[in-house]
Design a protein around this motif. Structure first.
Motif, PDB file in Angstrom:
ATOM      1  N   PHE A 354      22.964  47.588  40.454  1.00 61.93           N
ATOM      2  CA  PHE A 354      23.538  46.289  40.490  1.00 61.93           C
ATOM      3  C   PHE A 354      24.242  45.868  39.270  1.00 61.93           C
ATOM      4  O   PHE A 354      25.528  45.190  39.262  1.00 61.93           O
ATOM      5  CB  PHE A 354      22.244  45.199  40.818  1.00 61.93           C
ATOM      6  N   ALA A 355      23.569  46.214  38.028  1.00 59.87           N
ATOM      7  CA  ALA A 355      24.153  45.925  36.780  1.00 59.87           C
ATOM      8  C   ALA A 355      25.697  46.532  36.658  1.00 59.87           C
ATOM      9  O   ALA A 355      26.619  46.146  36.236  1.00 59.87           O
ATOM     10  CB  ALA A 355      23.380  46.283  35.539  1.00 59.87           C
ATOM     11  N   ARG A 356      25.431  47.922  37.133  1.00 60.07           N
ATOM     12  CA  ARG A 356      26.930  48.785  36.925  1.00 60.07           C
ATOM     13  C   ARG A 356      28.227  48.076  37.784  1.00 60.07           C
ATOM     14  O   ARG A 356      29.095  47.873  37.539  1.00 60.07           O
ATOM     15  CB  ARG A 356      26.653  50.159  37.415  1.00 60.07           C
ATOM     16  N   ALA A 357      27.516  47.759  39.034  1.00 57.33           N
ATOM     17  CA  ALA A 357      28.438  47.282  39.905  1.00 57.33           C
ATOM     18  C   ALA A 357      29.049  45.992  39.566  1.00 57.33           C
ATOM     19  O   ALA A 357      30.253  45.766  39.393  1.00 57.33           O
ATOM     20  CB  ALA A 357      27.942  46.931  41.444  1.00 57.33           C
ATOM     21  N   LEU A 358      28.384  44.957  38.804  1.00 60.54           N
ATOM     22  CA  LEU A 358      28.867  43.752  38.426  1.00 60.54           C
ATOM     23  C   LEU A 358      29.846  44.181  37.074  1.00 60.54           C
ATOM     24  O   LEU A 358      30.818  43.538  37.159  1.00 60.54           O
ATOM     25  CB  LEU A 358      27.674  42.876  37.642  1.00 60.54           C
ATOM     26  N   ALA A 359      29.614  45.125  36.149  1.00 60.81           N
ATOM     27  CA  ALA A 359      30.286  45.316  35.207  1.00 60.81           C
ATOM     28  C   ALA A 359      31.732  45.992  35.595  1.00 60.81           C
ATOM     29  O   ALA A 359      32.584  45.629  35.192  1.00 60.81           O
ATOM     30  CB  ALA A 359      29.699  46.494  34.093  1.00 60.81           C
ATOM     31  N   GLU A 360      31.707  46.818  36.783  1.00 58.21           N
ATOM     32  CA  GLU A 360      32.723  47.244  37.388  1.00 58.21           C
ATOM     33  C   GLU A 360      33.742  46.231  37.887  1.00 58.21           C
ATOM     34  O   GLU A 360      34.679  46.491  37.585  1.00 58.21           O
ATOM     35  CB  GLU A 360      32.523  48.309  38.505  1.00 58.21           C
ATOM     36  N   ALA A 361      33.046  45.395  38.607  1.00 56.08           N
ATOM     37  CA  ALA A 361      34.052  44.292  39.258  1.00 56.08           C
ATOM     38  C   ALA A 361      34.518  43.336  38.342  1.00 56.08           C
ATOM     39  O   ALA A 361      35.495  42.902  38.235  1.00 56.08           O
ATOM     40  CB  ALA A 361      32.821  43.341  39.993  1.00 56.08           C
ATOM     41  N   GLN A 362      33.858  42.918  36.929  1.00 55.88           N
ATOM     42  CA  GLN A 362      34.566  42.265  35.815  1.00 55.88           C
ATOM     43  C   GLN A 362      35.565  42.785  35.290  1.00 55.88           C
ATOM     44  O   GLN A 362      36.495  42.117  35.180  1.00 55.88           O
ATOM     45  CB  GLN A 362      33.310  41.857  34.795  1.00 55.88           C
ATOM     46  N   LEU A 363      35.616  44.317  35.153  1.00 53.07           N
ATOM     47  CA  LEU A 363      36.631  44.857  34.393  1.00 53.07           C
ATOM     48  C   LEU A 363      37.913  44.877  35.444  1.00 53.07           C
ATOM     49  O   LEU A 363      39.152  45.158  35.129  1.00 53.07           O
ATOM     50  CB  LEU A 363      36.208  46.167  34.076  1.00 53.07           C
ATOM     51  N   HIS A 364      37.638  44.948  36.722  1.00 51.86           N
ATOM     52  CA  HIS A 364      38.654  44.969  37.528  1.00 51.86           C
ATOM     53  C   HIS A 364      38.941  43.693  38.091  1.00 51.86           C
ATOM     54  O   HIS A 364      40.235  43.729  38.398  1.00 51.86           O
ATOM     55  CB  HIS A 364      38.214  45.899  39.052  1.00 51.86           C
ATOM     56  N   ALA A 365      38.575  42.380  37.795  1.00 48.72           N
ATOM     57  CA  ALA A 365      38.871  41.383  38.456  1.00 48.72           C
ATOM     58  C   ALA A 365      40.114  40.817  38.000  1.00 48.72           C
ATOM     59  O   ALA A 365      40.894  40.160  38.886  1.00 48.72           O
ATOM     60  CB  ALA A 365      37.849  40.228  37.951  1.00 48.72           C
ATOM     61  N   PRO A 366      40.731  41.036  36.857  1.00 48.78           N
ATOM     62  CA  PRO A 366      41.941  40.473  36.103  1.00 48.78           C
ATOM     63  C   PRO A 366      43.004  40.945  37.484  1.00 48.78           C
ATOM     64  O   PRO A 366      44.179  40.098  37.567  1.00 48.78           O
ATOM     65  CB  PRO A 366      42.061  41.001  35.067  1.00 48.78           C
ATOM     66  N   GLY A 367      42.952  41.950  38.188  1.00 44.73           N
ATOM     67  CA  GLY A 367      44.071  42.288  38.722  1.00 44.73           C
ATOM     68  C   GLY A 367      43.871  41.846  40.286  1.00 44.73           C
ATOM     69  O   GLY A 367      45.021  41.837  41.012  1.00 44.73           O
ATOM     70  N   PHE A 368      42.892  41.038  40.618  1.00 49.26           N
ATOM     71  CA  PHE A 368      42.494  40.845  42.146  1.00 49.26           C
ATOM     72  C   PHE A 368      43.775  39.924  42.460  1.00 49.26           C
ATOM     73  O   PHE A 368      44.188  40.138  43.667  1.00 49.26           O
ATOM     74  CB  PHE A 368      41.108  40.318  42.285  1.00 49.26           C
TER      75      PHE A 368
END
Length: 388
Positions: A354-368
């Motif tokens: 869960f912690a890893r997924a949250l981190a990955e999502a935050q780093l990708h979010a600017p492109g969404f």
């Protein structure tokens, strides 16, 4: 969908995809047991695995809607939707073939000459040939009509291509790009800027092509700048008709904007959050899960209806823009709303998925909300379509 915390309606009326979904889930379960992939957030951008793409091709899950004479399987857009939704929900590594299967193949099918279709479409359907989108430019933003890339016709029938394209996902791994270039001056009047644009299928191994990486916040190399310096493009690689590039490119965007990838990029975060809420059902977390689940169901229904429209050979550009706007806004809100009600700290190095997924999502979010057209452009399309 694998690991889904929700009971989702299967498909529009008249489309039964239950058996197909079971086949995909069985395949994914077997792949997971073999350890062939680790579920990822935003897997249609970050999950590159050519061998996995070839296995999907061998299953008949690429080029699904194309005629069999071009390596396709003659299935419906709703069936294709079911397969892609299952793959994305599982976080499977589909990025290698994604653009080729999603939009480049349909563009070739609609506008390519016979030899081009016979040469490239079977390779895409086999998971062996990858494409990138050559539309965006640094100085044009989301205004495609402002592009500066040029293609000039030479006396020997070839075109000389010069310019730079930005945000070309996985151009360093792809074989071809469909490039939008100006081949004639714009015309007069409000729509004159849309005239004189043409699409080309460009071999990225050609002399004069340079691919420069654009790294995201975590250092990942997904995006690129692609420079074309006097690249010779054979005349037979012109896609469709010279000067018809605007119409072709905007039709292509329906495929790019309307699919489940526009609201499933952070689905793994939502699924893991749902698992944590099931263990500790606190009121604030339950309220957040309910609100996000309702939004997911709503945008999913709109997206599914567009797949059904594609089966009727409609190209619903306004609903597609709406899906992209609503879906990518939802993807970002998943991160923000869940972080407010959980004590899990995002960490790429954590042993907690869960912690890893949250981190990955935050780093990708600017492109969404950028890729596929900014929200401002999409809302303008919707407003114009509604006559506002």
């Amino acid at each position: 969908m694998i690991g889904a915390p929700l009971s989702l309606p299967d498909a529009p009326a008249g489309h039964d995809t239950a058996r197909l979904r079971d086949e995909v889930r069985d395949f994914l379960r077997a792949e997971a047991e073999r350890g062939t992939f680790e579920p990822r957030v935003d897997s249609w951008l970050s999950g590159v695995d050519p061998a996995f793409s070839r296995r999907l091709g061998a299953r008949g899950w690429l080029g699904m809607t194309w005629p069999t004479r071009y390596g396709g399987h003659g299935r419906t857009a709703v069936e294709r939707y079911a397969v892609t939704e299952e793959l994305l929900a599982a976080g499977a590594p589909v990025a290698a073939h994604w653009i080729a299967d999603r939009q480049s193949g349909p563009s070739l099918l609609s506008h390519g000459h016979e030899e081009l279709k016979k040469t490239l479409l079977p390779r895409i359907a086999a998971g062996e040939c990858y494409f990138v989108i050559g539309m965006s430019e640094a100085d044009a933003g989301s205004d495609l009509a402002a592009i500066r890339t040029r293609a000039d016709l030479r006396t020997d029938g070839t075109w000389l291509l010069n310019g730079t394209k930005m945000w070309t996902s996985h151009a360093h791994l792809a074989h071809y790009a469909i490039v939008l270039a100006r081949t004639a001056p714009p015309g007069d009047g409000p729509r004159g800027r849309h005239q004189g644009l043409t699409q080309f299928v460009v071999d990225l191994s050609s002399a004069g092509v340079t691919v420069n990486p654009i790294r995201i916040l975590d250092g990942g190399h997904h995006f690129n700048e692609v420079v074309f310096d006097d690249v010779a493009v054979p005349g037979e690689m012109l896609l469709g008709s010279a000067g018809d590039g605007w119409r072709q490119a905007t039709a292509e965007l329906v495929f790019e904007r309307s699919g489940p990838e526009r609201w499933l990029s952070t689905f793994r975060v939502l699924a893991l959050f749902a698992e944590s809420v099931a263990k500790r059902p606190e009121p604030a977390a339950l309220e957040t899960l309910g609100r996000l689940s309702a939004r997911l169901l709503a945008v999913r229904q709109l997206s599914l209806r567009i797949a059904a429209a594609l089966d009727r050979e409609d190209l619903p550009d306004v609903p597609a823009a709406l899906v992209k706007d609503l879906g990518t806004t939802f993807e970002g809100d998943v991160i923000d709303e869940i972080r407010r009600v959980t004590d899990v700290h995002p960490s790429a190095d954590s042993t907690d998925p869960f912690a890893r997924a949250l981190a990955e999502a935050q780093l990708h979010a600017p492109g969404f909300t950028l890729r596929g057209g900014t929200n401002e452009i999409l809302r303008a399309i919707v407003a114009k379509g509604l006559g506002l």
